[in-house]
Motif scaffolding. Structure first.
Motif, PDB file in Angstrom:
ATOM      1  N   THR A   2     -12.904  31.948  75.845  1.00  0.00           N
ATOM      2  CA  THR A   2     -13.139  33.136  75.052  1.00  0.00           C
ATOM      3  C   THR A   2     -14.633  33.311  74.783  1.00  0.00           C
ATOM      4  OG1 THR A   2     -11.021  32.810  73.965  1.00  0.00           O
ATOM      5  CG2 THR A   2     -12.571  34.306  72.881  1.00  0.00           C
ATOM      6  N   LYS A   4     -18.097  34.058  72.947  1.00  0.00           N
ATOM      7  CA  LYS A   4     -18.454  33.784  71.556  1.00  0.00           C
ATOM      8  C   LYS A   4     -19.727  34.513  71.191  1.00  0.00           C
ATOM      9  CE  LYS A   4     -18.451  29.394  72.471  1.00  0.00           C
ATOM     10  NZ  LYS A   4     -18.553  27.920  72.404  1.00  0.00           N
ATOM     11  N   THR A   5     -19.756  35.039  69.974  1.00  0.00           N
ATOM     12  CA  THR A   5     -21.003  35.560  69.451  1.00  0.00           C
ATOM     13  C   THR A   5     -21.884  34.382  69.033  1.00  0.00           C
ATOM     14  OG1 THR A   5     -20.177  35.647  67.183  1.00  0.00           O
ATOM     15  CG2 THR A   5     -19.791  37.595  68.572  1.00  0.00           C
ATOM     16  N   THR A   8     -20.488  32.382  66.012  1.00  0.00           N
ATOM     17  CA  THR A   8     -19.369  31.504  66.369  1.00  0.00           C
ATOM     18  C   THR A   8     -19.865  30.320  67.185  1.00  0.00           C
ATOM     19  OG1 THR A   8     -17.827  33.351  66.314  1.00  0.00           O
ATOM     20  CG2 THR A   8     -17.142  31.388  67.540  1.00  0.00           C
ATOM     21  N   ALA A   9     -20.830  30.549  68.065  1.00  0.00           N
ATOM     22  CA  ALA A   9     -21.386  29.459  68.865  1.00  0.00           C
ATOM     23  C   ALA A   9     -22.075  28.416  67.989  1.00  0.00           C
ATOM     24  CB  ALA A   9     -22.376  30.004  69.892  1.00  0.00           C
ATOM     25  N   HIS A  12     -18.958  26.476  66.793  1.00  0.00           N
ATOM     26  CA  HIS A  12     -18.171  25.839  67.855  1.00  0.00           C
ATOM     27  C   HIS A  12     -19.077  25.578  69.051  1.00  0.00           C
ATOM     28  CE1 HIS A  12     -14.149  26.493  66.051  1.00  0.00           C
ATOM     29  NE2 HIS A  12     -14.734  27.557  65.509  1.00  0.00           N
ATOM     30  N   SER A  13     -19.670  24.430  69.122  1.00  0.00           N
ATOM     31  CA  SER A  13     -20.565  24.088  70.225  1.00  0.00           C
ATOM     32  C   SER A  13     -19.766  23.497  71.384  1.00  0.00           C
ATOM     33  CB  SER A  13     -21.604  23.067  69.765  1.00  0.00           C
ATOM     34  OG  SER A  13     -22.362  22.597  70.861  1.00  0.00           O
ATOM     35  N   GLU A  14     -20.231  23.746  72.599  1.00  0.00           N
ATOM     36  CA  GLU A  14     -19.601  23.193  73.791  1.00  0.00           C
ATOM     37  C   GLU A  14     -20.187  21.837  74.165  1.00  0.00           C
ATOM     38  OE1 GLU A  14     -17.007  24.521  75.228  1.00  0.00           O
ATOM     39  OE2 GLU A  14     -17.070  26.139  73.742  1.00  0.00           O
TER      40      GLU A  14
END
Length: 391
Positions: A2, A4-5, A8-9, A12-14
């Motif tokens: 999804t 992410k703005t 949000t990033a 919620h880090s990758e």
């Protein structure tokens, strides 16, 4: 995935750290919320608070506190440990887990002051009978045990007056009448006395002392070998909401590798200072378990492998309380404060008649904690203040 703005990033880090990192210090795992992989994992999770095979919530623990608990249990030969916010919290946990209205608990007359106060509170508020026994009663304890006696507390030695009880005799008497034995083993740091090898059911430690070593952490521990006791203790640990800060847990973990070395250094220094004080005309009695004139010395000699840095002395009755206070105020290297186990030496006077049901010795009792300074410097500090204030 999804989109992410930016906001949000930020939440919620990758990023995931690469595998293979290894270092000497224990990791500090902070958490209140613990994540589950699925709803099924959440619903299937075991909520037994004494179970250390998984994670539920930060209050129950993270890998940091689990590691600390495992290492503390190993020191004393236990199988389960629960850390608490203080040594007194550890005592409270044991009392709350094992006592109910109508029960009876026996405590030594030389017990740690707040533990005595807790006994009085249990009696006044919860209907638990709290009675006190002579710490040197040994097998005579059997004559004090009632059908309602559920728990016997042991403190070896008394942290102020230093009597060393016959722990095996006390545990045999208690067990013969169906009572459990809990021991405050803080004086030995779990190093100089192995409680479970001498019949004790539960050991508590004030990690605030030697295990921390820095005079900066408040923490306690409850240790046992018995699975059913572990379950009961774990359930109440949960209900009381006991948790410790993970940074504090790390500080204790960081200090454990030097624990034995520091304890032995405190022991050597304390024996040197105690031997010098024993010969002073101002002192009528040395209360150090490793010296023959301490009550219960033979029990210490049989059951203990060391003595640490805490002992007491009785000053001659000719000296007034004001004079003893002036002597302590006149010390430079010794500081005035409770606790022990840190690098800095401490000194405190006690009004024993206010603390004990039975106290017949004359003269003011003063407790010393010998830190990690040069013992000869400490002796000179004492010598100077004795000369100025009691000479």
């Amino acid at each position: 995935m999804t989109p992410k703005t930016l906001q949000t990033a930020l939440v919620h880090s990758e990023y995931a750290p690469p595998a293979g990192f290894s270092a000497l210090p224990p990791a500090i795992h902070h958490a209140s919320t613990v994540l589950f992989e699925s709803v099924a994992a959440l619903r299937g999770h075991v909520h037994d608070w004494s179970d250390k095979s998984s994670y539920t919530y930060g209050l129950k623990g993270t890998p940091t506190t689990y590691e600390l608990e495992a290492r503390l249990a190993e020191i004393e030969g236990g199988t389960l440990c629960l850390v608490t916010p203080s040594g007194l919290a550890a005592i409270t946990l044991v009392d709350m887990a094992l006592l109910a209205t109508g029960d009876d608990v026996l405590l030594p007359d030389n017990v740690y002051g707040p533990s005595r106060e807790l006994g009085s509170w249990l009696q006044a508020r919860l209907g638990v009978t709290a009675r006190f026994y002579d710490p040197l009663i040994g097998s005579g304890l059997a004559g004090m045990i009632r059908p309602t006696t559920r728990l016997v507390w042991v403190e070896a030695p008394g942290s102020v007056s230093m009597e060393v009880p016959d722990v095996p005799a006390l545990t045999r008497a208690a067990h013969a009448h169906g009572a459990l034995v809990a021991m405050d083993n803080t004086w030995s740091a779990g190093l100089a006395f192995q409680p479970f090898a001498h019949g004790v059911d539960i050991s508590i430690q004030a990690l605030t002392k030697y295990q921390s070593g820095g005079s900066d952490v408040l923490m306690g521990a409850v240790i046992t070998r018995d699975a059913e006791l572990a379950r009961r203790l774990g359930a109440v640990h949960h209900l009381l909401g006991y948790g410790v800060g993970k940074d504090d847990a790390y500080l204790v973990l960081r200090s454990l590798p030097s624990l034995k070395l520091r304890f032995e250094a405190h022991d050597r220094g304390a024996r040197q200072v105690a031997a010098w004080l024993k010969e002073r005309p101002e002192i009528v009695r040395l209360l150090h378990p490793a010296f023959p004139d301490c009550p219960g010395h033979e029990s210490w000699k049989r059951d203990f492998t060391g003595a640490g840095g805490v002992f007491s002395v009785l000053f001659a009755p000719r000296f007034t309380e004001a004079q003893i206070d002036a002597f302590i105020d006149g010390l430079e290297l010794f500081k005035i404060g409770y606790s022990w186990g840190g690098a800095v030496s401490l000194c405190l006077p006690y009004r024993m008649a206010d603390m004990r049901e039975r106290w017949e010795a004359k003269g003011t009792l003063v407790r010393f904690h010998i830190g990690l300074e040069d013992p000869q410097d400490l002796i000179e500090d004492i010598r100077r203040s004795l000369s100025v204030n009691l000479g």
